[in-house]
Scaffold this motif. Sequence first.
Motif, PDB file in Angstrom:
ATOM      1  N   GLU A 203       0.905  -1.166  -0.055  1.00 19.26           N
ATOM      2  CA  GLU A 203       0.062  -0.021   0.180  1.00 19.26           C
ATOM      3  C   GLU A 203       0.908   1.233   0.056  1.00 19.26           C
ATOM      4  O   GLU A 203       2.061   1.203   0.196  1.00 19.26           O
ATOM      5  CB  GLU A 203      -0.763  -0.010   1.377  1.00 19.26           C
TER       6      GLU A 203
ATOM      7  N   MET B  98      -2.206  -4.809  -8.442  1.00 18.20           N
ATOM      8  CA  MET B  98      -1.774  -6.119  -8.349  1.00 18.20           C
ATOM      9  C   MET B  98      -2.054  -6.796  -9.810  1.00 18.20           C
ATOM     10  O   MET B  98      -1.451  -7.817 -10.327  1.00 18.20           O
ATOM     11  CB  MET B  98      -2.685  -7.123  -7.549  1.00 18.20           C
ATOM     12  N   GLY B  99      -2.874  -6.183 -10.717  1.00 19.89           N
ATOM     13  CA  GLY B  99      -3.412  -6.550 -12.029  1.00 19.89           C
ATOM     14  C   GLY B  99      -1.754  -6.693 -12.777  1.00 19.89           C
ATOM     15  O   GLY B  99      -1.516  -7.794 -13.450  1.00 19.89           O
TER      16      GLY B  99
ATOM     17  N   ALA C 277       0.222  -9.324 -11.553  1.00 18.34           N
ATOM     18  CA  ALA C 277      -0.065 -10.760 -12.173  1.00 18.34           C
ATOM     19  C   ALA C 277       0.292 -11.128 -13.622  1.00 18.34           C
ATOM     20  O   ALA C 277       0.786 -12.057 -13.870  1.00 18.34           O
ATOM     21  CB  ALA C 277      -1.551 -10.762 -11.995  1.00 18.34           C
ATOM     22  N   GLU C 278       0.324  -9.871 -14.589  1.00 14.96           N
ATOM     23  CA  GLU C 278       0.452 -10.175 -15.901  1.00 14.96           C
ATOM     24  C   GLU C 278       1.825 -10.049 -16.353  1.00 14.96           C
ATOM     25  O   GLU C 278       2.351 -10.625 -17.086  1.00 14.96           O
ATOM     26  CB  GLU C 278      -0.144  -9.193 -16.737  1.00 14.96           C
TER      27      GLU C 278
ATOM     28  N   VAL D 246       4.527 -15.544  -8.616  1.00 13.71           N
ATOM     29  CA  VAL D 246       3.331 -14.819  -8.575  1.00 13.71           C
ATOM     30  C   VAL D 246       1.926 -15.603  -8.530  1.00 13.71           C
ATOM     31  O   VAL D 246       1.194 -15.416  -7.790  1.00 13.71           O
ATOM     32  CB  VAL D 246       3.306 -13.900  -9.897  1.00 13.71           C
TER      33      VAL D 246
ATOM     34  N   ILE E 287      -0.613 -15.185  -5.602  1.00 10.83           N
ATOM     35  CA  ILE E 287      -1.900 -14.590  -5.741  1.00 10.83           C
ATOM     36  C   ILE E 287      -3.130 -15.483  -5.725  1.00 10.83           C
ATOM     37  O   ILE E 287      -4.188 -15.221  -5.025  1.00 10.83           O
ATOM     38  CB  ILE E 287      -2.287 -14.262  -7.396  1.00 10.83           C
TER      39      ILE E 287
ATOM     40  N   LEU F 154      -5.759  -8.557   0.961  1.00 12.05           N
ATOM     41  CA  LEU F 154      -5.526  -7.873  -0.184  1.00 12.05           C
ATOM     42  C   LEU F 154      -5.986  -8.423  -1.526  1.00 12.05           C
ATOM     43  O   LEU F 154      -6.766  -7.688  -2.104  1.00 12.05           O
ATOM     44  CB  LEU F 154      -3.919  -7.551  -0.011  1.00 12.05           C
ATOM     45  N   MET F 155      -5.696  -9.910  -1.784  1.00 10.15           N
ATOM     46  CA  MET F 155      -5.989 -10.359  -2.930  1.00 10.15           C
ATOM     47  C   MET F 155      -7.747 -10.541  -3.057  1.00 10.15           C
ATOM     48  O   MET F 155      -8.318  -9.993  -4.062  1.00 10.15           O
ATOM     49  CB  MET F 155      -5.479 -11.631  -3.131  1.00 10.15           C
TER      50      MET F 155
ATOM     51  N   ILE G 109      -9.714  -7.155  -3.771  1.00  2.17           N
ATOM     52  CA  ILE G 109      -9.733  -6.488  -4.999  1.00  2.17           C
ATOM     53  C   ILE G 109     -10.702  -6.705  -6.036  1.00  2.17           C
ATOM     54  O   ILE G 109     -11.067  -8.106  -6.115  1.00  2.17           O
ATOM     55  CB  ILE G 109      -8.265  -6.590  -5.692  1.00  2.17           C
TER      56      ILE G 109
END
Lengths: 328, 315, 331
Positions: free
Chosen positions: C43, C216-217, C220-221, C240, C244, C255-256, C259
């Motif tokens: 954060e 996070m997106g 993730a990618e 990763v 996730i 957190l996950m 979202i």
Amino acid sequence: MSDPLVKIDGLTRRFDVSKPWLNRVIEREDKQFLTANADVSFEIGRGETFALVGESGSGKSTIAKMVVGLLAPSAGTITFDGQRIDAGAGIPRSLRRRFQMIFQDPFASLNPRWRVGEIISEPIRTFGLMNATDARKEAGRLLEVVGLSANDVNKFPHEFSGGQRQRIAIARALSSKPEFIVCDEPTSALDVSVQAQILNLMRDLQDEFGLTYLLISHDLSVVRHMSSRIGVLYLGRLVEVAQGKKLFTEPQHPYTRMLLDAVPDLALSGRRRRPVEGEIPNPISPPSGCAFHPRCPLAFDRCKQEIPQPRQTPIGQAACHALDHAVA
Amino acid sequence: MTTEPNPTPKEPSRLYRMWDSDLAYAFRTAPVAIAATLVALIIIGGAVFAPWLATMNPFNPAELNLMNGFTPPMEPNAFTGETFLMGADNQGRDMLSTILYGTRTSLFVGAMAVLFAMVLGISVGLFAGWRGGWVDSALMRVADVQLAFPAILIALLVFGIARGFIPDNLRDQLAIWVLIVAIGLSDWVQFARVVRGATMVEKNKEYVQAARVIGAHPVKIMFRHILPNVMGPVLVIATISLALAIIAEATLSFLGVGVPPTQPSLGTLIRIGQSFLISGEWWILLFPALTLLALALSVNLLGDWLRDALNPRLR
Amino acid sequence: MAEPLLSVRDLVVEFPTRRGILRALDRVSFDIMPGEVLGMVGESGAGKSITGAAIIGLIEPPGRIASGEIRLKGQRIDNITPEAMRKIRGKRIGMVFQDPLTSLNPLYTVAQQLIETIRTHIDCSEAEARKRAVALLDRVGIPAAARRIDDYPHHFSGGMRQRVVIALALCAEPELVIADEPTTALDVSVQSQIIEVLKDICAERGAAVMLITHDMGVIAETADRVAVLYAGRMAEVGPVREVITEAMHPYTAGLMSSIPTLTQESDRLVQIPGAMPRLNAIPTGCAFNPRCAKAFGPCTVERPELIAQEGGRQVACWLYDEAKRREVPHV
Ligand SMILES: Nc1ncnc2c1ncn2[C@@H]1O[C@H](COP(=O)(O)OP(=O)(O)OP(=O)(O)O)[C@@H](O)[C@H]1O
Ligand SMILES: Nc1ncnc2c1ncn2[C@@H]1O[C@H](COP(=O)(O)OP(=O)(O)OP(=O)(O)O)[C@@H](O)[C@H]1O
Ligand code: SF4
Ligand code: SF4
Ligand SMILES: [Mg+2]
Ligand SMILES: [Mg+2]
């Protein structure tokens, strides 16, 4: 919609972005206008959450400002429960009391020199809804409604975290007992874990007080989570309006599809995204016809000449010439 | 619904909060600021309490003894045997008392002039910044033009014009107020500019928009919302202006166009003292001059310090 | 296991203030392997940017590295002279920041800036450097690179500028690129283009990437592994996909699930109560304990260290310490 709470019709807003008069004379330039919104029409039903999405500069905040009377439209009308909201002509108090706004930046939206109690009760005092003692008590009560403590009325905004400040801003918006709240990017300045708190709070309040929201965001996942209907803006024009989740499963407009493709995927589906071409054009001199045509994979001749008008789609409306041809 | 933990469980007292504030801390650790404050406080205190501190009222002829004329500092007078810490002037006035009373006049004129400039400047600045557009351009052009002339020249001009309008019998009575307006008018531009700039920034902030959404009156927004947020720089300018106003008053009085002779200021004293310098009575000039210097310098240093302390980038 | 390219051990960064010393980073440890993309999430205020700044020796005084070490290919870089650090910056470690305008000098053309950077780090002729610069701009996706290279930065749009910055960061062929929120200031549709370019071009040249972001997106990618920071401490590190989909640390897990995604169905979002503590009020024991639903005995007493788990994961949480769990059997 039979009896919408808010009706927006042909809303257009131009900004004069010309250089100063003397420079124009010397450089022999004409006046320049930026069209932030062109011919935007939609309706918001009672108790629903209507969302506007679009990239930076697409004109989301300009619409929000016009709806709450901070900015006068260049053309078009905004009707709230049958009454015009007309910033130019002045808005009667009785009407003003019925809508409110929540802003993006919780650090700028609270006056740093005022105590929280004064901040929250300002609408009460301005509308003369209660006497001073009652207003103070009401401020404490509202703080508890948004999940803070009534004792916080005596503190200053800087003593709170971003999420807590946004709660204070929400308490202020609630204090005049409005029916309709315009939320301009209410969580973009917050961290995700705090964003979840605020979004949940907004939903709880909606259920409790029967609020109607106009939610503005660039975050498609937030919009999907919150809204019953969604409007997609591109360069100031509404390109698609659709029923909530359907927009994400059956997007009709090529721009909507592109936008959905661009969202980073937390689900790790491993899809290799189709890279989006190009960038948003300069809004002062937008492309002719459909403003999206330089980036659109489906663009054809007609797109360059004619501005597409909204037409019915299975999930709402969209403004795209290709839709005619696809149906045929 | 979950409640976030309160950031501060117990309320510290207001006094403690002030003592603990960043500004107070910066002050405590700045020797120059402390010294300047002490000097300024001593002089201002002396001026405010002059009637109680001074050994005589130098402007009451009944208390004067011409025999004491030209008594040097710390030496008993040859005729009367009286001793004066800073000596006595040509009319036998105690210099210390004269200075205390003179500073009183100087400070009064300076402070009132700054107050006048501040009220005028803040109002113009708020209005120009809030309205923007051609109102703003027009007001700021006026300010620019005025800024092109030295402040003293403007004060002289205002002073001259005012004299022409005021009937003779009121002249001495109103002289001080004319002086205050003259100095104030030469100084409001700075306030107006700073307030206008800050207002333009503040008025676009969301807390102002929130007030506009509920239809709060523009005057209320300007004075209740925006003004408290632009007071920091205004105070800095006020302090520095006070030093300048005191000097401006001294200059005008030195030129003989300032306060009436019945109410001399430090500038008047310096003018008087100056004519005795050649004949060797140096104390009649030196002590008023030193007082003026110390007052102006300490107030100015304080203003400078305040400006730096309030500027987050220099911290 | 191969030698890590960058190795950070027990890094402590402190800012002395008059109210005491603020610990912005408290014993942070992680490795970056050659060619790997390490995502750094957390954060606002968690210490992501400070970590990046510490690595490249750009912590603003009076802030300082109080202890710990940073090694680049085994060689310490946290205690070397500013002169030596300047050589490493740009040459061996490239940087991409959030606001492309701060990394570009508005007074020079893009060509001038690229050529100068190339020639300070690589021994070559002006013409040769120019050729490389054009090729690089072309590679990061600037159309008509040969012509546009002589433009000034303000002639480019935001997305294009960020492409130029990426070219600038890569022109000396660094081994590591630190990208601090490289896409936060950009539009969604442009964001994905930039991430794509950054990822591909680094992979092509074998440069490792430390990707700092709160999105996070994007992680993730893009990332191979991810490190989660909380209140200046490392909460969890791991590949990763695993982090996730099956987060171990209660903070990461919270957190996950907080979202919103484009596929979820639930009406309410999972929310973690409270907010990350300010640096001057970090609770004793586990920094997360006031917000943690699973907190138990030791959590308020002793700080958990990173514990190695299967599959190259590490997590700093007492739940994964068998001995502690046995001491307090009821959890
Ligand atoms: N007062 C103004 N004067 C001139 N142009 C303006 C003004 N306000 C907005 N604009 C322009 O209008 C367009 C739309 O702006 P708006 O703020 O509505 O966008 P937005 O969709 O809210 O974007 P963001 O996501 O960045 O907040 C932009 O191109 C902007 O530069
Ligand atoms: N110059 C400084 N003086 C004092 N504290 C500082 C300073 N710079 C940073 N900090 C503190 O260090 C902590 C970590 O800051 P950092 O910039 O690394 O956060 P971040 O994780 O990058 O957050 P963001 O997402 O907001 O960029 C913050 O709490 C911040 O207040
Ligand atoms: S009107 Fe043409 S250019 Fe516009 S979105 Fe449809 S197909 Fe694309
Ligand atoms: S150590 Fe304890 S408080 Fe911290 S995350 Fe683990 S269970 Fe929660
Ligand atoms: Mg906006
Ligand atoms: Mg950062």
